[in-house]
Design an enzyme around this catalytic site. Structure first.
Site, mmCIF file in Angstrom:
data_model
loop_
_atom_site.group_PDB
_atom_site.id
_atom_site.type_symbol
_atom_site.label_atom_id
_atom_site.label_comp_id
_atom_site.label_asym_id
_atom_site.label_seq_id
_atom_site.Cartn_x
_atom_site.Cartn_y
_atom_site.Cartn_z
ATOM 1 N N GLN B 128 26.794 -4.978 36.304
ATOM 2 C CA GLN B 128 25.742 -5.161 35.306
ATOM 3 C C GLN B 128 25.342 -6.632 35.297
ATOM 4 O OE1 GLN B 128 26.994 -4.049 31.269
ATOM 5 N NE2 GLN B 128 25.975 -5.898 30.621
ATOM 6 N N SER B 131 23.973 -11.446 31.701
ATOM 7 C CA SER B 131 24.100 -12.818 31.202
ATOM 8 C C SER B 131 23.682 -13.842 32.250
ATOM 9 C CB SER B 131 25.557 -13.106 30.832
ATOM 10 O OG SER B 131 25.948 -12.319 29.742
ATOM 11 N N GLU B 250 28.175 -0.349 26.173
ATOM 12 C CA GLU B 250 29.173 -1.418 26.293
ATOM 13 C C GLU B 250 30.004 -1.505 25.025
ATOM 14 O OE1 GLU B 250 27.752 -5.517 26.733
ATOM 15 O OE2 GLU B 250 29.610 -5.974 27.797
ATOM 16 N N GLU B 379 31.634 -14.367 16.825
ATOM 17 C CA GLU B 379 30.560 -14.762 15.906
ATOM 18 C C GLU B 379 29.412 -13.758 15.922
ATOM 19 O OE1 GLU B 379 32.108 -16.770 18.116
ATOM 20 O OE2 GLU B 379 33.313 -17.815 16.611
#
Lengths: 364, 410
Positions: B128, B131, B250, B379
């Site tokens: 995949q 990013s 995911e 976060e």
């Protein structure tokens, strides 16, 4: 796999939430700062709806529901800070059901079911952990001072921990009988009233033995965990609602990660506690070998969640949250009352690890 | 409440258990030495193929896609049973867990016919490619460009750019890649997804060495890589929507604790074996408090997952509590590792000839730092809980509505 409350318990929970939403909550709790901590009209309705009878077997005038019923009632009473002695009565009922002889059950359970008897557990003695008791029993008479005892002023029956010939156990003490003195004890919790119980040779009947006492502690811890979950959820809801509405620096404070991540942490701690509390409710209902481990974990996790939600609720409100007129104080104060109500977090964390050690020893 | 399987689930579990016992014997214990790269690929493919022939792949996929058409409960039961073994499953997790569901949701019939079956059978490995160095949590900020080669409606696309954190790219045959096809519109709107041949000209995967010393990830460079328009997934400009399909999968895949990571019971055993100046470490009050905290987090997530299973087994959608899983698991792994290392005093630092249990805690302490970032940082996950579960307002995103090529970082 069915790891959830039964439909019956969920229905009861909805019923309790509806009543307490209408008739309790922090604004009502505030009125009891100047009262005696018991909303008698609400208590009458609670009794009429059969909630004190829920757990009592049918043979003794009750409805004979499972332990799940007490769990959901404790949670909803905790959520609403309801000024009724329901948590005390549910925990005392559990002692009579689990440990009482047929005669003891026949004598006390019908009165608990119909509301004529308010029964309260009285284990606390100043700085002692639940494993110890300074009060002592000899020749069927009990002497000592128990304090702080929640809801004591409203009670007719106390279930008292005391040192007997075999160790610390529970004893039934009729508070309308002789050699019993009750006086108020001021605590940090301004709404739930506590008292001091001085016993000077009062008649006392043993309720189960020392092992029964520890079994009851586990059961009471499960109910206390649900009450704490309810109170913590209400504190989180209050904090989240304020974060959605309060504006600072031109935007809702809930947009700031410093605020929203606190709210997320409240949710995380609550959901961990809820998972353990559900597990403990199952263990209690099934008399499972895991009860001690599950109850201990539920108590520690729920106290952690409650402390965090109650403390950070004040923080998220800022200065207004620190005022007398803000409702934040009720959750902050009740947090301490529930933490002190059945032995500290330290006591229960140690009890959890000990039960894990024992299980591993059995497995090995 | 009841923790037992329904009769149907119990029967399925028994069959899976029998099949694993008959076919997975060599994976009952972990390998003595880590496999070489070629050996890992060979064994992973063989295991996938064996499962495929026995009907234990694509368990929840529709039968029309070569799946079994069963419920999520069946998939969970098989995975629970499989996790008792040390079989190599990682190579296919991303492809079958995320990429191929995206392919069969958004691909044309021809594309589905070409790619789905070989992936399921273990013949082709997928990665995949999402990013980038400048776009991690802020995925919609990716810069890899895809440009039409001509004005023809079905013209090829030419891809240039760089991806990073791509798990198993160096072992993959194909990947799904999200690219920017229109920088003149706001960042979520100018994206398009493609299938790319990882062996094609201009694709270069360079393994990235992690802080832990391992190399699961890659940087992948694309230089003038040509992709046919037939290999586009979804409409031009719909790449964000397509990527969300992948990311939803995911979140299901990266939720739990890595199998065979140390748990609270291992921590307790370890603390019992350590002698301190005042007796076994487990007898110390602060250690007991920290072990209790580890139990509450570790078992709390397992119990939370049981709540989800319970909902699934009744045909319901699991509640929002599932969103706490990874954020708790990763930090707990780190804290348990740190406690074990602390208890070991200076020996906690030494890796040469470390006791195997200590080595395991050292490994999980190192891995936890990555797990707290992978698949959504602590976060970002707290943002998701606060915004989607609790309904708090979203972060201010000053670049959200500006054309991508005009948005300026403050």
């Amino acid at each position: 796999m069915d790891f959830d409350f039964s439909d019956d318990a969920k229905t009861l929970r909805e019923q309790a939430r509806k009543l307490f939403d209408e008739r309790a909550g922090p604004a009502v709790a505030r009125k009891h700062i100047d009262g005696d901590g018991i909303d008698r009209d609400l208590w009458r309705t609670v009794v009429e709806l059969g909630w004190t009878a829920a757990r009592v077997p049918e043979a003794h005038g009750g409805i004979g529901l499972s332990a799940e019923a007490s769990c959901v009632l404790a949670e909803e009473a905790g959520r609403a800070l309801a000024a009724v002695p329901l948590g005390s009565v549910l925990a005392a009922t559990e002692a009579l059901i689990a440990l009482g002889s047929p005669e003891q059950q026949a004598r006390w359970l019908p009165g608990i079911a119909d509301g004529s008897v308010v029964a309260v557990p009285a284990w606390a003695e100043g700085g002692l952990s639940p494993a110890k008791a300074g009060a002592s029993v000899s020749g069927g008479r009990i002497s000592g001072t128990k304090a702080p005892v929640p809801d004591l002023a409203a009670a007719q029956l106390a279930i008292v921990s005391a040192s007997g010939p075999d160790g610390v156990g529970l004893y039934l003490v009729d508070l309308t009988g002789p050699d019993v003195a009750v006086e108020p004890v001021e605590t940090l919790d301004l709404v739930r009233r506590h008292g001091g119980l001085t016993l000077t040779g009062a008649p006392a009947e043993p309720l189960g033995g020392p092992s029964g006492y520890h079994d009851w502690l586990d059961r009471a811890a499960v109910l206390g965990a649900f009450e704490a979950l309810g109170t913590a959820t209400a504190a989180m809801d209050m904090a989240v609602a304020y974060a959605k509405e309060r504006v600072a620096f031109g935007q809702k404070i809930g947009r700031y990660q410093g605020v929203k991540h606190k709210c997320a942490d409240m949710f995380i701690k609550l959901e961990l506690a809820r998972a353990h509390a559900l597990h403990a409710a199952w263990a209690m209902g099934a008399d499972a070998a895991e009860l001690r481990q599950a109850a201990s974990a539920a108590r520690v996790a729920s106290l952690d969640a409650l402390a965090f939600c109650a403390e950070e609720n004040v923080q998220i409100h800022g200065g207004i949250g620190y005022t007398w007129d803000s409702d934040c104080q009720f959750y902050y104060r009740r947090n301490r009352a529930l933490a002190a109500a059945l032995g500290s977090r330290t006591f229960w964390a140690d009890r959890l690890v000990r039960s894990l050690e024992q299980r591993n020893a059995v497995a090995a | 409440m009841d923790f037992t399987d329904s009769p149907d689930d119990a029967a399925y579990r028994a069959r899976a258990r029998d099949w694993l016992a008959a076919n997975g014997a060599e994976y009952r214990t972990p390998p003595a030495e880590p496999y070489s790269r070629d050996e890992l690929v060979r064994r992973s493919r063989a295991w996938q193929k064996a499962k495929h022939q026995a009907g234990y792949t694509g368990i929840t996929w529709p039968k029309s896609m070569g799946g079994q058409g069963l419920s999520p409960m069946h998939a969970i039961i098989f995975n629970q049973e499989q996790s008792r073994y040390f079989a190599p499953t990682g190579l296919f997790e991303i492809g079958l867990g995320m990429c191929i569901p995206t392919v069969f949701t958004h691909g044309s019939p021809e594309i589905i016919a070409r790619y789905v079956a070989p992936a399921l059978a273990g013949d082709e490995v997928w990665c995949q490619l999402f990013s980038e160095p400048a776009a991690g949590s802020d995925l919609a900020g990716i810069r890899t460009r895809a440009v039409r080669d001509s004005d023809a409606p079905d013209a090829d696309w030419i891809i240039d750019g760089q991806k990073v954190w791509t798990t198993n790219a160096h072992l993959s045959d194909y990947g799904i890649i999200v690219t920017r096809t229109d920088p003149s519109v706001p960042k979520h709107k100018g994206l398009t997804m493609f299938i790319v041949d990882m062996h094609g000209d201009g694709v270069e995967a360079r393994p990235l060495k992690q802080m832990s010393g391992g190399s699961d990830f890659n940087e992948v460079f694309f230089t003038g890589v040509r992709v046919k328009d037939s290999h586009r997934l979804g409409a031009v400009g719909d790449g964000w929507k397509v990527a969300l399909t992948t990311l939803m999968n995911e979140r299901l895949a990266v939720g739990g604790k890595p199998s065979h990571a140390p748990d609270y019971a291992m921590l307790m055993d370890f603390a019992r074996r350590i002698e301190t100046d005042t007796g076994p470490a487990i007898e110390q009050r602060d250690v007991r408090q920290r072990v209790a905290a580890a139990y509450i987090a570790d078992e709390g997530i397992k119990l939370t997952q049981m709540r989800a299973l319970s909902a699934l087994s009744k045909g319901q959608v699991p509640g929002p509590e599932q969103s706490i899983s990874k954020v708790v698991v990763a930090k707990t792994m780190q804290e348990m590792g740190a406690l074990a290392l602390d208890l070991s005093e200076a020996a906690g630092l030494v890796t040469a000839d470390a006791d195997p249990v200590l080595a395991k805690f050292q490994g999980s302490y190192m891995a936890a730092a990555g797990l707290r970032i992978a698949g959504g940082t602590d976060e970002i996950l707290r943002n998701i809980i606060a915004e989607r579960v609790l309904g708090l307002p979203g972060d201010l995103r000053p670049d959200k509505d500006a054309p991508f090529n005009a948005a300026v970082a403050a």
